[in-house]
Motif scaffolding. Structure first.
Motif, mmCIF file in Angstrom:
data_model
loop_
_atom_site.group_PDB
_atom_site.id
_atom_site.type_symbol
_atom_site.label_atom_id
_atom_site.label_comp_id
_atom_site.label_asym_id
_atom_site.label_seq_id
_atom_site.Cartn_x
_atom_site.Cartn_y
_atom_site.Cartn_z
ATOM 1 N N MET A 1 33.523 40.236 91.193
ATOM 2 C CA MET A 1 33.789 41.625 91.568
ATOM 3 C C MET A 1 32.720 42.084 92.563
ATOM 4 O O MET A 1 31.522 41.941 92.282
ATOM 5 N N LEU A 3 29.892 44.119 94.393
ATOM 6 C CA LEU A 3 28.901 44.984 93.766
ATOM 7 C C LEU A 3 29.293 46.447 93.849
ATOM 8 O O LEU A 3 29.061 47.216 92.915
ATOM 9 N N VAL A 6 31.281 47.786 90.928
ATOM 10 C CA VAL A 6 30.694 47.806 89.583
ATOM 11 C C VAL A 6 30.639 49.220 89.010
ATOM 12 O O VAL A 6 30.985 49.429 87.842
ATOM 13 N N PRO A 7 30.206 50.258 89.784
ATOM 14 C CA PRO A 7 30.215 51.613 89.211
ATOM 15 C C PRO A 7 31.601 52.062 88.761
ATOM 16 O O PRO A 7 31.734 52.743 87.738
ATOM 17 N N PHE A 9 34.013 50.103 87.674
ATOM 18 C CA PHE A 9 34.268 49.367 86.423
ATOM 19 C C PHE A 9 33.554 50.048 85.261
ATOM 20 O O PHE A 9 34.138 50.244 84.182
ATOM 21 N N VAL A 10 32.289 50.416 85.458
ATOM 22 C CA VAL A 10 31.506 51.036 84.385
ATOM 23 C C VAL A 10 32.085 52.402 84.015
ATOM 24 O O VAL A 10 32.121 52.765 82.836
ATOM 25 N N ALA A 186 39.540 47.591 89.409
ATOM 26 C CA ALA A 186 38.218 47.591 88.776
ATOM 27 C C ALA A 186 38.153 48.627 87.656
ATOM 28 O O ALA A 186 37.620 48.362 86.567
ATOM 29 N N GLY A 190 37.881 47.974 83.535
ATOM 30 C CA GLY A 190 36.856 48.630 82.734
ATOM 31 C C GLY A 190 37.416 49.228 81.452
ATOM 32 O O GLY A 190 36.759 49.231 80.411
ATOM 33 N N SER A 244 23.993 50.249 94.219
ATOM 34 C CA SER A 244 24.837 49.646 93.189
ATOM 35 C C SER A 244 25.145 50.591 92.049
ATOM 36 O O SER A 244 25.947 50.265 91.176
#
Length: 253
Positions: A1, A3, A6-7, A9-10, A186, A190, A244
């Motif tokens: 995934m 970078l 990533v936020p 996904f979180v 993404a 999550g 990130s």
């Protein structure tokens, strides 16, 4: 995934505590197989396999609908590409994406219910989609197979949800249909661990997720993501290390 995703996904992972109320009942029901009065625990592998297949199919359909909505939002952003390249509009879009994220955090904490108004607007689409669910309703004493559960998930993915709408702003800022779909993929991934757990553990997990402390903690983290992005937009943080941790306008470009 990548970078930059990533936020997103979180946010899906933390925000999925909201799914316990919105979707927890239906995904819990999916894990009930004929002859069982409650969800089958995973340790009973032969009996759990049909439930797991149903829950996976449902979530695949749900995430596919998120991706379709993301592609639509990204396509709209792409259509306004000439305007989006104007620095002022780029900055405005970035502020809006992180403001929506902060609003989502407050929404998850039950501190502010403004996103519920967006859910009411989403009823315009849901009223057209909801009647289709009767075609995937199980017969008495039977359960739906994976094919129908895939269709049910695809329909349920259009349920009005302020959390989904807040992430769609980021999908629009991706600037392309493919980018918007990737953002929502993404996000959907999550939410997947929580919804798999809800489908296979049912009421036991839902009870824990309804604890005020859990919702406050998850909402506060999402709020923190949004506030961090807003501070960065104001030029108060260097871009190097914080990249990130923030939702950016080019998250999937």
């Amino acid at each position: 995934m990548p970078l930059a995703l990533v936020p997103v996904f979180v946010v899906g992972l933390l925000g999925s505590v909201h799914c316990a109320g919105m979707c927890g009942g239906i995904v819990g029901a999916l894990s009930v197989v004929p002859g069982a009065a409650r969800p089958i625990p995973l340790r009973v592998v032969p009996q759990a396999a049909p439930a797991l297949a149903n829950v996976l199919a449902y979530n695949a359909g749900r995430i596919a609908s998120y991706m379709a909505a993301g592609a639509l939002a990204g396509g709209i952003g792409e259509g306004a590409g000439a305007l989006a390249r104007l620095p002022a509009l780029q900055a405005g879009g970035y502020w809006m994406a992180n403001l929506m994220l902060a609003m989502l955090g407050l929404y998850l904490m039950d501190a502010w219910r403004g996103l519920a108004r967006l859910e009411q607007a989403g009823q315009l689409v849901w009223r057209r989609v909801q009647p289709l669910l009767r075609h995937v309703r199980p017969l008495p004493g039977a359960s739906l197979g994976p094919a129908k559960m895939l269709a049910a998930g695809a329909l349920w993915g259009w349920l009005p949800c302020g959390m989904v709408y807040s992430v769609l702003v980021t999908a629009m800022l991706s600037g392309s249909a493919a980018g918007g779909a990737l953002v929502m993929l993404a996000f959907g991934l999550g939410t997947l661990p929580m919804l798999l757990g809800l489908g296979l553990l049912g009421a036991r997990l839902r009870a824990g997720l309804r604890l005020r402390g859990v919702r406050l903690a998850c909402g506060a983290l999402v709020l923190g993501f949004g506030l961090l992005g807003l501070v960065r937009a104001a030029g108060g943080l260097p871009h190097s290390w914080v990249e990130s941790l923030c939702v950016t306008a080019g998250v999937a470009a």
